[in-house]
Design a protein around this motif. Structure first.
Motif, PDB file in Angstrom:
ATOM      1  N   SER A 285       0.849  -1.191   0.000  1.00  0.00           N
ATOM      2  CA  SER A 285       0.000   0.000   0.000  1.00  0.00           C
ATOM      3  C   SER A 285       0.882   1.236   0.000  1.00  0.00           C
ATOM      4  N   THR A 326       1.242  -9.493  -7.383  1.00  0.00           N
ATOM      5  CA  THR A 326      -0.183  -9.197  -7.434  1.00  0.00           C
ATOM      6  C   THR A 326      -0.690  -9.443  -8.843  1.00  0.00           C
ATOM      7  N   ARG A 328      -2.286  -8.426 -12.144  1.00  0.00           N
ATOM      8  CA  ARG A 328      -2.299  -7.109 -12.786  1.00  0.00           C
ATOM      9  C   ARG A 328      -3.713  -6.541 -12.866  1.00  0.00           C
ATOM     10  N   THR A 329      -4.709  -7.422 -13.005  1.00  0.00           N
ATOM     11  CA  THR A 329      -6.086  -6.943 -13.128  1.00  0.00           C
ATOM     12  C   THR A 329      -6.619  -6.368 -11.815  1.00  0.00           C
ATOM     13  N   SER A 330      -6.016  -6.772 -10.683  1.00  0.00           N
ATOM     14  CA  SER A 330      -6.473  -6.268  -9.386  1.00  0.00           C
ATOM     15  C   SER A 330      -5.441  -5.372  -8.720  1.00  0.00           C
ATOM     16  N   ASP A 331      -4.443  -4.951  -9.476  1.00  0.00           N
ATOM     17  CA  ASP A 331      -3.355  -4.114  -8.954  1.00  0.00           C
ATOM     18  C   ASP A 331      -3.825  -2.653  -8.958  1.00  0.00           C
ATOM     19  N   THR A 332      -4.428  -2.235  -7.824  1.00  0.00           N
ATOM     20  CA  THR A 332      -5.031  -0.892  -7.774  1.00  0.00           C
ATOM     21  C   THR A 332      -3.987   0.215  -7.730  1.00  0.00           C
ATOM     22  N   HIS A 333      -2.801  -0.087  -7.202  1.00  0.00           N
ATOM     23  CA  HIS A 333      -1.734   0.907  -7.141  1.00  0.00           C
ATOM     24  C   HIS A 333      -0.541   0.395  -7.936  1.00  0.00           C
ATOM     25  N   ARG A 334      -0.079   1.176  -8.855  1.00  0.00           N
ATOM     26  CA  ARG A 334       1.094   0.831  -9.657  1.00  0.00           C
ATOM     27  C   ARG A 334       2.295   1.562  -9.074  1.00  0.00           C
TER      28      ARG A 334
END
Length: 359
Positions: A285, A326, A328-334
């Motif tokens: 996070s 993680t 990639r489709t659920s990776d909210t923060h890059r």
């Protein structure tokens, strides 16, 4: 014999020149099961298969098929068949001729041979290739001919010794699915040997992890992956973040030398331990702060895209390294190299093993 089992190995041992290759191994396969023997080279999995097939003879122990003793019985008198890594097809025979070979050797009536060969070729979706020679087939098709040649004999147990190893990745994955579907339709008991963990986990009802001639864990694939019984299993199946020589405090919290703190869902014994956490169990996070239990302030060092997943290598303030993954489709923060993050994980994802354990 275990009730309902097709195949039982009891205390089976095999040595070569004083080197114990299979060490008092116990294993039971239920009727219609797909079980994989998984382990590194030299762990004894192929030797185990060869003893069941009758190509090697155990020094001690029993091998039983439906309660009948196989030990000492010649290979051609056992109701098992083997598919090898090298398909060993007869180049001068057609596909149908290869599949029929064993039936002809057993002097099965010609009309029955024709019927069983046709039925088996339909099963492996090769009926249109019956008149072709092996050299005219792809690697995947040749593998299915070898499978059909074994299945046409209607064995009680089919032994498969790394039969997909010669195929490229995409074809191997396709044949894995076909093989599993065929096994499910036939409900024949399959014992599959592989060193490929993904293959074993994807195809099997249960997986036996072998090391040093013994089975370290025998469980369904999810249990093997999520709850490894030993440090060896944890390290062999999938990737782990290992923390060695971790101190166990009075309140059950585990602390590494560089100050990372863990709490596990299960009680911990002793005063030292090894901790393991899967990369996908660690979340990142965009926060900063001090380390607390099951969290770690860190800095992103590297980012890699691995197909459907994104992998981050992060370094804690004290210098320890973590690998996280993680979808990639659920990776909210890059995140990018240099970003400060907070790594966190749940207590139920903290696996703990004895500090001195290497197995």
């Amino acid at each position: 014999m275990t009730e309902g089992s097709t195949l039982d190995l009891r205390g089976v041992t095999k040595s070569y020149g004083g080197n114990v290759v299979v060490d008092a191994l116990d294993l039971s396969l239920q009727q219609g099961e797909f079980v994989s023997l998984l382990g590194p080279s030299g762990c004894g999995k192929t030797t185990t298969l060869r003893m069941i097939a009758g190509f090697e003879h155990p020094d001690a122990g029993q091998i039983l098929l439906d309660g009948d003793e196989l030990t000492g019985r010649p290979a051609n008198k056992r109701e098992v068949n083997t598919v090898f890594q090298s398909y060993a097809l007869f180049p001068h025979l057609t596909v149908a001729g290869n599949v029929a070979y064993g039936l002809r050797q057993r002097k099965v009536p010609k009309s029955e041979i024709i019927e069983r060969v046709a039925e088996t070729l339909r099963l492996v979706r090769l009926e249109q290739f019956a008149d072709r020679k092996p050299a005219q087939l792809s690697g995947g098709q040749q593998q299915r001919v070898a499978l059909a040649r074994a299945l046409v004999n209607r064995p009680k147990v089919l032994l498969l010794d790394e039969p997909l190893a010669a195929l490229d990745r995409q074809l191997r994955e396709e044949v894995q699915i076909e093989l599993r579907l065929i096994q499910a339709r036939l409900r024949t008991t399959f014992l599959f040997v592989t060193h490929d963990q993904g293959e074993a986990l994807a195809m099997s009802d249960r997986v036996a992890i072998m090391n040093g001639g013994r089975i370290e864990q025998l469980d369904d694939p999810e249990t093997i992956y999520e709850h490894p019984a030993t440090r060896f299993v944890a390290g062999f199946v999938g990737q782990q973040n290992f923390f060695e020589d971790v101190r166990v405090e009075a309140d059950g919290v585990l602390v590494t030398a560089d100050g990372v703190r863990f709490r596990t869902a299960a009680p911990v014994r002793g005063d030292r331990a090894t901790v393991a956490i899967r990369p996908e169990a660690i979340g990142l996070s965009p926060e900063t702060g001090e380390n607390t239990v099951n969290t770690c302030a860190a800095t992103v060092e590297a980012v890699n895209t691995l197909g459907e997943t994104r992998q981050y290598v992060v370094r804690s303030a004290a210098g320890g390294t973590l690998i996280t993954r993680t979808a990639r489709t659920s990776d909210t923060h890059r995140f990018a190299p240099g970003d400060r993050v907070l790594a966190s994980w749940g207590a139920d994802h903290v696996a703990v093993f004895p500090a001195s354990s290497t197995h």
